[in-house]
Structures are given as structure tokens and as C-alpha cells.
Scaffold this active site. Structure first.
Site, PDB file in Angstrom:
ATOM      1  N   PRO A  27      32.903  34.289  40.776  1.00  7.09           N
ATOM      2  CA  PRO A  27      32.718  33.636  39.454  1.00  7.09           C
ATOM      3  C   PRO A  27      33.944  33.700  38.450  1.00  7.09           C
ATOM      4  CG  PRO A  27      30.734  34.931  39.681  1.00  7.09           C
ATOM      5  CD  PRO A  27      31.725  35.174  40.627  1.00  7.09           C
ATOM      6  N   LYS A  28      34.436  32.901  37.755  1.00  2.00           N
ATOM      7  CA  LYS A  28      35.463  33.095  36.903  1.00  2.00           C
ATOM      8  C   LYS A  28      34.931  33.278  35.493  1.00  2.00           C
ATOM      9  CE  LYS A  28      39.974  31.219  35.317  1.00  2.00           C
ATOM     10  NZ  LYS A  28      39.752  31.473  33.899  1.00  2.00           N
ATOM     11  N   TRP A  29      35.114  34.481  34.951  1.00  2.00           N
ATOM     12  CA  TRP A  29      34.480  34.840  33.703  1.00  2.00           C
ATOM     13  C   TRP A  29      35.278  34.682  32.557  1.00  2.00           C
ATOM     14  CZ3 TRP A  29      29.848  37.015  33.819  1.00  2.00           C
ATOM     15  CH2 TRP A  29      29.145  37.432  35.123  1.00  2.00           C
TER      16      TRP A  29
END
Length: 358
Positions: A27-29
Site C-alpha cells: 500500500p502507498k501510505w
């Protein structure tokens, strides 16, 4: 001494339109990118621009000493978990000169650190090793840590990554990162891939700022959308134009210039709590930067590209797409925007926020 010492530039990602095969996916935080250096009781939190974030997150420094291996360098993202997902605005509030305010916010809205790469452990420099090896070492090194440090989820399945891309936005995440498992850690090089949401919206052009180098050229256009109550809300800006376009826009918009008392964003007439842009408002990042604007009659409509919203505003600077002379400005409302399906952060990282974030 650690085998790597600050500052170290983080490895970067290039944008691609779809999830590439053959990679490992995370996931891209949506937080502050940071490289955490721990050497015993000494902790340094680096940033994307290599300026230290250490003083702004004392609770993360304390957690690093309590939770991390004694000597390590870890790449990740500082985030704040709010009641409805990641709270980037709470992160921005930390960049404050007053230490007392920083410490008050650290207790009120404590931050967490989501780790996604290992650069060094003990005397060993891991940057020359493939990501597959770095990831395995990261998982082992941070096994059982928490409640403030977390290892990001990872999958090797493109279908799962696509599901994450669709679902996790509802928890405030920013897309998906793809990393080739054989890639070494390369500071300041775009050797990873990022897949982000791209959407369009028709917005009202409500004001402009002049360019810093030419007072007869547009610096940025400030955009609005109408709320259900008929008020025009400030939603974001666009500003990436060639200089010739900036100068032509200055002339084109001249007939729309109006006075503040005839503008929906009349700063003197609005209650201080109402979210409208203000004349001569300051910048959070640069107190000396002039952000004064010229009001325009809200009669011109532009289609822009954006990734996602933060509250009522675009999370990042929007991009110009095209002019929409066929659109009635009053039809530019929030109803046109896609609403991500809500998703709970604890379903992504079960312990995120258990230290008091929400």
C-alpha cells in the site's frame, strides 16, 4: 557508528498507469516519508528533502528507542491514524516552531511509523542487497514491535494489489507501490513504481496569484466548488503552465477581476471559522511567502485532474486538463466527485493507532 549516517535520500518511485506484473506490492501510505536512524539512544528522523523531522515527532523518537533494534536504519512513512483514516492535516500541524505545541500535539494525536525497507542493521549495510532480502530482514528485525512501529503489508499477487488499490483509499491511503524483488536500494533514484488514482473535476476559477518573477503573468489559479448550501468552497490550485500561457491568462482574466466586497471569498465579511481563503494569508511552510490573491468573478470553469480529496480540498496540487466554456459555474458542485468506499485502517494494520491515535 552506523554503516549509514544521515542525511540519506530515500529511494523514489515513478508513476505508471497500471499495476505492473512481476513486482512485489505494498500500500502507498499518505504521510511524511522518513528514514529512521537509531544508534542506541540516538535517533534521527530524516525526511524526503533530507531535513530532519526529529524535533516534530518526539513520541516517534521515544518509540524507536523502545521498539527498534539497537542499531538500525529503516525507511518508512510517519502517519497519524484518525477516526476516519489517515489524517494528513494533523501531520502538517506538527511542523510548528513552538516546542510546547509540538509536544501537546504529540500527546493529543500521536504518530506512528510504517516501515517498508531496511537499509542497515547492526554493522551491516543492506542497500546493496536485493529488496527480497531486505524485506525478509525487515520482517525479522521488527517482529513483535509496536504499538508505534509497524511493517507495511506486502503481496506478490497483482490481483490482491489491485484490490488494495480499490479498497484502501477509503482509509486514506494513496495507491499502490510496486517494487521489483531484485532491485537494490538506490537513494534518490526512481526505480520503484507508484500507481495512484487519477480523477477529473470541473471547478470554478475564483482567484489568481501573480507569478513570483512577473507581475503580469499568472502564478496559480485558485479553484472552488459549490457546497449544498450554495457557498463557494476553496478546493485547491493549479499552476503548472508555460510562461507564455501564464502571460496570456493574465490578459484573458483581466475582465473578470473584481473587488473583495463583491466576491464570495470576501475575507472581511466571513466568520473566522468558515473555510474560505483569506487575502494575504500566510504559508505554513514559509512564513515570508506572499500568498495574496486577486479576486475574480466566478464565471470561468476549468477541468482538472486530481488524485484524491482531503476533507473538502484536493490533497495535492491539481493539474490543468482543459477549459469548459460549456459548463455553468453553478453546476460545479461536490456532487460530481467520486466518493471512496470507507475502509478501516485496522483491517490494513490491526495495531495501527492502538497507541492512542484513534
Amino acid at each position: 557508528m552506523l554503516p549509514l549516517v544521515p542525511p540519506v535520500s530515500p529511494m523514489l518511485a515513478k508513476s505508471v498507469p497500471s499495476i505492473p506484473p512481476g513486482s512485489w506490492y505494498e500500500p502507498k501510505w499518505d504521510g511524511f516519508r522518513s528514514i529512521c536512524f537509531r544508534d542506541g539512544d540516538t535517533v534521527e528522523l530524516g525526511s524526503r528533502n533530507e531535513r530532519p523531522l526529529t524535533r516534530y515527532f518526539p513520541e516517534v523518537v521515544a518509540a524507536a528507542i523502545a521498539e527498534l533494534p539497537d542499531r538500525c536504519v529503516i525507511d518508512g512513512e510517519i502517519v497519524i491514524a484518525g477516526a476516519h483514516g489517515l489524517d494528513f492535516e494533523a501531520l502538517q500541524q506538527r511542523i510548528h516552531p513552538a516546542d510546547s505545541r509540538v509536544r501537546m500535539l504529540a500527546e493529543k494525536t500521536p504518530a506512528s511509523f510504517v516501515a517498508f525497507d531496511l537499509l542497515a542493521l547492526g554493522d551491516d549495510d543492506y542497500t546493496g542487497r536485493p529488496f527480497s532480502e531486505r524485506r525478509a530482514a525487515l520482517t525479522d528485525a521488527l517482529a513483535g514491535c509496536g504499538p508505534s512501529f509497524h511493517v507495511t503489508p506486502l503481496t506478490t499477487d497483482p490481483a490482491t494489489a489491485q484490490k488494495w488499490f480499490s479498497e484502501f483509499e477509503g482509509a486514506g491511503l494513496d495507491g499502490v507501490i510496486a517494487k521489483p524483488p531484485t532491485v537494490t536500494y538506490q537513494p534518490d533514484k526512481r526505480v520503484m513504481f507508484k500507481i495512484k488514482h487519477v480523477r477529473t473535476a470541473d471547478c470554478v476559477v475564483a482567484r489568481y496569484r501573480v507569478h513570483k518573477s512577473n507581475d503580469e503573468a499568472i502564478g496559480s489559479l485558485l479553484l472552488g466548488l459549490y457546497r449544498d448550501d450554495g457557498a463557494l468552497a476553496s478546493v485547491g490550485v493549479i499552476g503548472a503552465f508555460p510562461m507564455a500561457t501564464r502571460q496570456s491568462l493574465f490578459a484573458e482574466l483581466a475582465p473578470l477581476v473584481t473587488t473583495f466586497d463583491r466576491h464570495p471569498w470576501n475575507w472581511a465579511a466571513h466568520d473566522a471559522a468558515q473555510r474560505t481563503p483569506r487575502k494575504n494569508e500566510g504559508s505554513r511552510w514559509n512564513a515570508g511567502k506572499d500568498l495574496s490573491f486577486t479576486p475574480l468573478r466566478p464565471e470561468r470553469v476549468v477541468e482538472v485532474r486530481y488524485d484524491h480529496m482531503e476533507g473538502e480540498r484536493f490533497r495535492h496540487t491539481a493539474q490543468f486538463n482543459r477549459w469548459r466554456p460549456d459548463r455553468d459555474p453553478r453546476s460545479c458542485t461536490y456532487a460530481q466527485l467520486e466518493q471512496p468506499v470507507a475502509f478501516n485502517l485496522v483491517d490494513i494494520l490491526p495495531r495501527l493507532g492502538t497507541g492512542g491515535g484513534f
